[in-house]
Design an enzyme around this catalytic site. Structure first.
Site, PDB file in Angstrom:
ATOM      1  N   TRP A   1       0.856  -1.194   0.000  1.00 15.23           N
ATOM      2  CA  TRP A   1       0.000   0.000   0.000  1.00 15.23           C
ATOM      3  C   TRP A   1       0.893   1.245   0.000  1.00 15.23           C
ATOM      4  O   TRP A   1       1.849   1.310   0.795  1.00 15.23           O
ATOM      5  CB  TRP A   1      -0.881  -0.034   1.258  1.00 15.23           C
ATOM      6  CG  TRP A   1      -1.849   1.094   1.421  1.00 15.23           C
ATOM      7  CD1 TRP A   1      -2.662   1.617   0.479  1.00 15.23           C
ATOM      8  CD2 TRP A   1      -2.109   1.815   2.631  1.00 15.23           C
ATOM      9  NE1 TRP A   1      -3.433   2.618   1.022  1.00 15.23           N
ATOM     10  CE2 TRP A   1      -3.107   2.762   2.342  1.00 15.23           C
ATOM     11  CE3 TRP A   1      -1.603   1.751   3.935  1.00 15.23           C
ATOM     12  CZ2 TRP A   1      -3.607   3.642   3.299  1.00 15.23           C
ATOM     13  CZ3 TRP A   1      -2.098   2.621   4.884  1.00 15.23           C
ATOM     14  CH2 TRP A   1      -3.094   3.560   4.569  1.00 15.23           C
TER      15      TRP A   1
ATOM     16  N   ASP B   1      -1.719  -6.304   8.830  1.00 13.29           N
ATOM     17  CA  ASP B   1      -2.627  -5.244   8.386  1.00 13.29           C
ATOM     18  C   ASP B   1      -3.872  -5.948   7.838  1.00 13.29           C
ATOM     19  O   ASP B   1      -3.807  -6.648   6.833  1.00 13.29           O
ATOM     20  CB  ASP B   1      -1.941  -4.396   7.302  1.00 13.29           C
ATOM     21  CG  ASP B   1      -2.762  -3.173   6.942  1.00 13.29           C
ATOM     22  OD1 ASP B   1      -3.969  -3.133   7.302  1.00 13.29           O
ATOM     23  OD2 ASP B   1      -2.222  -2.260   6.289  1.00 13.29           O
TER      24      ASP B   1
ATOM     25  N   LYS C   1     -13.913  -0.792   5.021  1.00  7.66           N
ATOM     26  CA  LYS C   1     -14.436  -1.494   3.846  1.00  7.66           C
ATOM     27  C   LYS C   1     -15.514  -2.497   4.227  1.00  7.66           C
ATOM     28  O   LYS C   1     -16.570  -2.536   3.622  1.00  7.66           O
ATOM     29  CB  LYS C   1     -13.324  -2.249   3.106  1.00  7.66           C
ATOM     30  CG  LYS C   1     -11.955  -1.629   3.123  1.00  7.66           C
ATOM     31  CD  LYS C   1     -11.860  -0.398   2.306  1.00  7.66           C
ATOM     32  CE  LYS C   1     -10.499   0.074   2.071  1.00  7.66           C
ATOM     33  NZ  LYS C   1      -9.710   1.034   2.387  1.00  7.66           N
TER      34      LYS C   1
HETATM   35  C1  LMR Z   1      -6.723   2.285  -0.754  1.00  7.49           C
HETATM   36  O1  LMR Z   1      -5.675   1.635  -0.791  1.00  7.49           O
HETATM   37  O2  LMR Z   1      -7.238   2.790  -1.771  1.00  7.49           O
HETATM   38  C2  LMR Z   1      -7.443   2.452   0.544  1.00  7.49           C
HETATM   39  O3  LMR Z   1      -6.766   1.777   1.554  1.00  7.49           O
HETATM   40  C3  LMR Z   1      -7.752   3.852   0.885  1.00  7.49           C
HETATM   41  C4  LMR Z   1      -6.550   4.661   1.228  1.00  7.49           C
HETATM   42  O4  LMR Z   1      -6.595   5.330   2.263  1.00  7.49           O
HETATM   43  O5  LMR Z   1      -5.561   4.667   0.492  1.00  7.49           O
END
Ligand code: LMR
Length: 398
Positions: A130, A211, A246
């Protein structure tokens, strides 16, 4: 002082929605941020949430502060959701949970806790991960490194490289593992692979930070917990960052949790004392509305059954969009094999579109996706936007 400031960088995920909002094209499509849309392209409030919310409003009688670690009934409900009612971790009370503002809040509190109590520790992130992970830990002054994860050729997990990389992580470091529905790739270890991951991590004395933001969106609420369960060995230590953005659709309520699993009840309590100090210096104590909703649903059998069904609806719709997308691309004459999209789990598809193709999608077609790996939010696809989307992708792949 402000005159001397240069422009701030654009956030690689949330910044795209800002650009999308400025786009006057009525047919624009936003498949960037991980937000679920129903068949009508709307992000609904869950039926179970509506019911819980009206109950919460009717029964609320105070807006006094929650404790630094939040609501005790919520903490308990989160632990039961994570580990199950009868798990030894719950009965031995060797888990302690703090309510946090979203999953990002949980990660930041974890980062501060790691920095303050284990200043030598590095947090290891999957490659890729992420886009916000590295930045959250950098803000907490925690060094990060990456471990191998994804095989781009095979569009799958590079399990050998992953195991080897895990073996190289020094004792006393932290390894961040995505509990399920890996963001951004949608590629998860199998239950057997999780067992092996758990064995390596356990042998090494590396602390897993799980996570867990997409429980229920992959294979099912309990199925998606198999990785976490594999890590939950007798005497294990763990951190778990939960998000209910989510799977309860509570994005704007900012509701999550940080759970510390220690070897004993005493050690869990002591660790939580330090976590509370991190919370105190960040935001003092969490907001209450989201936790009231989540605990009401999880503690009421009827609401819980409604919620389970709604999570299933969401999962089924996402999976049907995955198939429709693969078929749609084929129908548009795209030669590249996109069948891997149907095998990925959760909200995202790591499409492999290049940064140039992502730019062309946006500039020529007003289709917005994340640059890193061409990540596409499948949960934002609908039957209405599918044809236009596949047409646009076929065009930029030409
Ligand atoms: C994403 O990866 O799109 C979500 O987890 C929202 C975010 O805060 O980035």
């Amino acid at each position: 002082m402000f005159e001397t400031l240069g422009p701030a960088p654009v956030d690689p995920i949330l910044g795209i929605t800002e650009a999308y909002n400025q786009d006057p094209n009525p047919d624009k499509i936003n498949l960037s941020v991980g937000v679920y849309k129903d068949a009508n392209g709307h992000t609904p409030i869950f039926r179970s949430v509506k019911k819980a919310e009206s109950r919460v409003l009717a029964e609320a009688d105070s807006k006094s502060y929650l404790g630094m670690d939040g609501d005790a009934d919520y903490q308990k409900a989160v632990q039961v959701l994570l580990f199950g009612t009868n798990h030894e971790i719950v009965s031995a009370q060797r888990a302690a949970t703090a309510q946090t503002p979203g999953g990002t809040g949980a990660l930041r509190v974890a980062g501060d806790f790691i920095h303050q109590q284990f200043p030598q520790a590095t947090v290891w992130l999957s490659d890729p991960t992420w886009a916000n992970h590295a930045k959250v830990f950098a803000s907490a002054e925690v060094p990060v490194k990456t471990y191998s994860y994804f095989d781009a050729e095979a569009n799958g997990l590079d399990f050998e490289a992953l195991l080897e990389a895990l073996q190289q992580i020094p004792d006393g470091d932290v390894v961040l593992l995505h509990g399920c529905c890996h963001n951004p790739t949608g590629v998860d270890p199998t239950p057997e692979q999780w067992e092996q991951i758990s064995a390596v991590v356990g042998q090494k004395g590396v602390l897993p930070l799980v996570d867990f933001a997409y429980q229920g969106l992959g294979d099912g609420l309990s199925e998606d917990g198999r990785g976490l369960m594999a890590l939950c060995q007798p005497g294990c230590e763990l951190l778990v960052a939960s998000s209910f953005s989510k799977n309860f659709g509570l994005y704007q309520e900012r509701i999550g949790a940080l759970t510390v699993v220690a070897g004993s009840q005493d050690a869990a309590r002591t660790a939580m004392g330090h976590v509370k100090m991190s919370i105190r210096t960040n935001y003092s104590n969490p907001p209450a509305h989201g936790s009231s909703i989540v605990k009401t649903i999880l503690n009421d059998p009827d609401l819980r059954a409604d919620w389970d069904a709604e999570v299933k609806e969401m999962r089924d719709r996402i999976n049907s969009m995955r198939k429709l997308f693969v078929d749609g691309l084929e129908r548009k004459g795209v030669r590249r094999d996109f069948s891997f999209v149907a095998r990925q789990k959760g909200m995202f598809s790591y499409s492999g579109l290049t940064p140039e193709q992502v730019d062309a999608l946006r500039e020529k077609h007003s289709v917005y996706v994340v640059k890193n790996g061409g990540r596409i939010n499948v949960a934002g696809m609908t039957e209405q936007n599918m044809d236009r989307l596949c047409e646009a992708i076929a065009d930029v792949l030409k």
